[in-house]
Design a protein around this motif. Structure first.
Motif, mmCIF file in Angstrom:
data_model
loop_
_atom_site.group_PDB
_atom_site.id
_atom_site.type_symbol
_atom_site.label_atom_id
_atom_site.label_comp_id
_atom_site.label_asym_id
_atom_site.label_seq_id
_atom_site.Cartn_x
_atom_site.Cartn_y
_atom_site.Cartn_z
ATOM 1 N N LEU A 5 0.832 -1.191 0.000
ATOM 2 C CA LEU A 5 0.000 0.000 0.000
ATOM 3 C C LEU A 5 0.867 1.240 0.000
ATOM 4 O O LEU A 5 0.542 2.245 -0.589
ATOM 5 C CB LEU A 5 -0.909 0.014 1.234
ATOM 6 N N ARG A 6 2.032 1.131 0.681
ATOM 7 C CA ARG A 6 2.902 2.284 0.775
ATOM 8 C C ARG A 6 3.756 2.457 -0.449
ATOM 9 O O ARG A 6 4.460 3.431 -0.523
ATOM 10 C CB ARG A 6 3.801 2.158 1.984
ATOM 11 N N ARG A 8 6.193 2.912 -3.682
ATOM 12 C CA ARG A 8 6.875 4.180 -3.914
ATOM 13 C C ARG A 8 5.917 5.166 -4.525
ATOM 14 O O ARG A 8 5.149 4.845 -5.421
ATOM 15 C CB ARG A 8 8.091 4.007 -4.814
ATOM 16 N N ARG A 9 6.032 6.380 -4.023
ATOM 17 C CA ARG A 9 5.027 7.370 -4.377
ATOM 18 C C ARG A 9 5.577 8.566 -5.123
ATOM 19 O O ARG A 9 4.827 9.382 -5.616
ATOM 20 C CB ARG A 9 4.318 7.834 -3.126
ATOM 21 N N ASP A 106 -1.612 7.395 9.700
ATOM 22 C CA ASP A 106 -1.525 7.187 8.260
ATOM 23 C C ASP A 106 -2.873 7.487 7.606
ATOM 24 O O ASP A 106 -3.928 7.095 8.122
ATOM 25 C CB ASP A 106 -1.131 5.744 7.939
ATOM 26 N N GLY A 108 -4.915 7.227 3.818
ATOM 27 C CA GLY A 108 -4.889 6.658 2.474
ATOM 28 C C GLY A 108 -5.971 7.257 1.601
ATOM 29 O O GLY A 108 -6.261 8.440 1.663
ATOM 30 N N TYR A 129 -0.196 11.546 4.460
ATOM 31 C CA TYR A 129 -0.761 10.870 3.293
ATOM 32 C C TYR A 129 0.276 9.882 2.771
ATOM 33 O O TYR A 129 1.339 10.262 2.270
ATOM 34 C CB TYR A 129 -1.131 11.903 2.238
ATOM 35 N N HIS A 131 0.661 7.983 0.279
ATOM 36 C CA HIS A 131 1.066 7.903 -1.118
ATOM 37 C C HIS A 131 1.921 9.101 -1.536
ATOM 38 O O HIS A 131 2.194 9.284 -2.719
ATOM 39 C CB HIS A 131 -0.159 7.771 -2.019
ATOM 40 N N SER A 132 2.317 9.892 -0.573
ATOM 41 C CA SER A 132 3.286 10.955 -0.842
ATOM 42 C C SER A 132 4.638 10.515 -0.290
ATOM 43 O O SER A 132 4.715 9.577 0.512
ATOM 44 C CB SER A 132 2.846 12.271 -0.184
ATOM 45 N N TYR A 202 0.640 18.437 -4.940
ATOM 46 C CA TYR A 202 0.974 17.024 -5.072
ATOM 47 C C TYR A 202 1.954 16.716 -6.198
ATOM 48 O O TYR A 202 2.431 15.592 -6.301
ATOM 49 C CB TYR A 202 -0.302 16.204 -5.296
#
Length: 237
Positions: A5-6, A8-9, A106, A108, A129, A131-132, A202
């Motif tokens: 889920l984490r 690389r973002r 966390d 999501g 967040y 995904h950052s 973002y």
């Protein structure tokens, strides 16, 4: 939160108003033109000289001496790599100028495609967040917090709109390091999809940066906070 889920973002960010992809084109090295190969020296046929009383024999043509190879200018140096830290999830955010220090949760993506916000029933903590990038990595790390808390009290970021350019943001990370950022910009934006600066918040950056986001712009007629206040910070060198 699982490692998948984490994932690389950096390069893939999601809009706070709706899921949106920011695509980054990879620029390859410049195409060079190969230097032409050195040609052979011209061949000159020897012809016996016939001395005359009025003229001297002309010297045979010779090939031009090759130009010296260019040397590197010692004054030119490569640009330094931007300051950054290895990936490590954040645990605590601190904004000393407004007396904030709080553990992070966390955040999501919800089923409707919107970014999660910290739940009120857990005391309204700030949230990172996932995904950052982690704070200190290249790219914009995003942290959200409420302006209002449970039962109408102040939220963790109630005073965030009071921060100014030059103030510090500190984030403690799981590896024990502290990423310190200096605020270089603050702005107020309409929460509407048209007003929110998706790419500025973002989108990819060349340096390690941070975004702290909360609500602002109270409409006294409706009691609704109609704007987002955003503080932009850059990792200290």
């Amino acid at each position: 939160m699982t490692s998948s889920l984490r994932g690389r973002r950096a390069g893939l960010m999601v809009c706070a108003a709706a899921v949106a992809l920011t695509l980054t084109a990879c620029a390859g090295p410049d195409d060079g033109v190969a230097a032409p190969a050195a040609s052979d020296s011209p061949q000159v046929e020897e012809v016996p000289s016939e001395p005359t009383p009025t003229a001297e024999p002309s010297p045979a043509p010779t090939s031009e001496s090759p130009s010296p190879a260019p040397t590197e200018d010692p004054t030119q140096t490569e640009e330094p790599e931007p300051v950054s830290l290895p990936a490590s999830d954040p645990t605590v955010v601190s904004v000393p100028v407004i007396g904030v220090e709080a553990e992070l949760m966390d955040l999501g993506i919800q089923e409707n495609g919107l970014i999660e916000v910290p739940p009120y029933n857990l005391g309204s903590p700030p949230g990172w967040y996932v995904h950052s990038p982690t704070p200190g990595e290249i790219g914009p790390s995003v942290i959200l917090g409420h302006r209002n808390g449970i039962e109408g009290g102040p939220g963790i970021f109630a005073d965030l709109p009071q921060v100014e350019i030059g103030d510090s943001i500190e984030v403690t990370r799981e590896d024990g390091s502290v990423a310190t950022f200096t605020i270089y910009r603050t702005e107020l934006f309409d929460k509407s999809r048209e007003g929110f600066p998706t790419l500025e918040v973002y989108g990819n950056t060349e340096e390690a940066e941070i975004r702290l986001i909360t609500c602002d712009g109270l409409n006294t007629d409706t009691g609704v906070l109609e704007d987002n206040f955003i503080a932009y910070g850059r990792l200290d060198s």
